[in-house]
Design a protein around this motif. Sequence first.
Motif, PDB file in Angstrom:
ATOM      1  N   THR A 201       0.810  -1.226   0.000  1.00 10.71           N
ATOM      2  CA  THR A 201       0.000   0.000   0.000  1.00 10.71           C
ATOM      3  C   THR A 201       0.838   1.268   0.000  1.00 10.71           C
ATOM      4  O   THR A 201       0.391   2.320  -0.474  1.00 10.71           O
ATOM      5  CB  THR A 201      -0.932   0.024   1.224  1.00 10.71           C
ATOM      6  N   TRP A 202       2.060   1.188   0.513  1.00 14.05           N
ATOM      7  CA  TRP A 202       2.913   2.370   0.623  1.00 14.05           C
ATOM      8  C   TRP A 202       3.782   2.583  -0.616  1.00 14.05           C
ATOM      9  O   TRP A 202       4.557   3.545  -0.682  1.00 14.05           O
ATOM     10  CB  TRP A 202       3.826   2.247   1.853  1.00 14.05           C
ATOM     11  N   GLN A 293       8.251   2.385   3.772  1.00 16.78           N
ATOM     12  CA  GLN A 293       7.001   1.973   4.405  1.00 16.78           C
ATOM     13  C   GLN A 293       6.609   2.906   5.559  1.00 16.78           C
ATOM     14  O   GLN A 293       5.444   3.284   5.687  1.00 16.78           O
ATOM     15  CB  GLN A 293       7.156   0.541   4.933  1.00 16.78           C
ATOM     16  N   TYR A 294       7.577   3.261   6.397  1.00 19.62           N
ATOM     17  CA  TYR A 294       7.334   4.116   7.550  1.00 19.62           C
ATOM     18  C   TYR A 294       8.323   5.280   7.554  1.00 19.62           C
ATOM     19  O   TYR A 294       9.181   5.389   8.434  1.00 19.62           O
ATOM     20  CB  TYR A 294       7.457   3.316   8.853  1.00 19.62           C
TER      21      TYR A 294
END
Length: 316
Positions: A201-202, A293-294
């Motif tokens: 999703t990222w 991702q983060y």
Amino acid sequence: MEKIQHAFLDIRGLKFHIAEIGTGPAVVFLHGFPEIWYSWRHQMTAVSSAGFRAIAPDFRGYGLSEQPPQPEKTSFKDLLDDLLAILDTLNIQKVFLVGKDFGARVVFHFGLVHPERVAALVTLGVPFLLTGPQAFPTDLPKGFYMLRWQEPGRAEKDFGRFNVKTVVKNIYILFSGSELPTATEDQEIMDLVDESTPLPTWFTEDDLQIYASLYEKSGFRTALQVPYRAWLEEYGVDELKVKVPALLIMGEKDYALKFGGFEDYIRSGIVNKYVPDLEISFLSEGTHFVQEQYPDEVNKLLITFLNKHACITSKE
């Protein structure tokens, strides 16, 4: 992203692509596979806003950097010597190094060989590694992707069944999992991903297209040589001890934790034998692409660490 500048440098007879933004103490970001400079987009803008000069090259034969004349002879030492030449060309005497995946190995190697040029280092997804045939895990399944890709011609044949965009997409999907990518005897690594499997999703379709366009230019010849076919190359130093401050950022769900006992090696403190001044941070839901991702969490850890050690470069 629009403020990131791009340039080309003549480095050891090759034309290297460099992305850069910001002013202040220099932070050089070194990518892994299947990444290129673009994998650091979130970190570059964040550290530049925090008062640092962010620089991200494409390794030789990757992205927009020129292919070496004989990609199959590329070594990790080439990447080390390239990095030194980049720093000299940019007149950077002291640097923060940030490496992901096999870029982490270049970071540690540089720290061993040129500690006087390093303020501190950060690695993501890979701790300090012992090198050489004797250090390579012997209990890996035969279908493990690294073993498959070490075989000259095998990955080329596997990848050649698909367009470049599909190959990059499949690798991103595989490497985002928490299990070691391993094929059965009648499979190749690309067969492990169903064509209907969505991207993480990222990671957007636009991101994928940027990666694909760069790999369409560079191909995979150098990328398969380094890291996979040069993996057993040794550091060539007498003392395996990194003497500068270091930060390791790992995702709790990174498949790499299951490679060669990485998790126990990190959590037990054995890694500190080789990197005594080491901070370790785990992100609970992080995978192998934790910086994409983060990005906010990684950026916070990174900037805190850089600020902590920025006085080292200001004294130079």
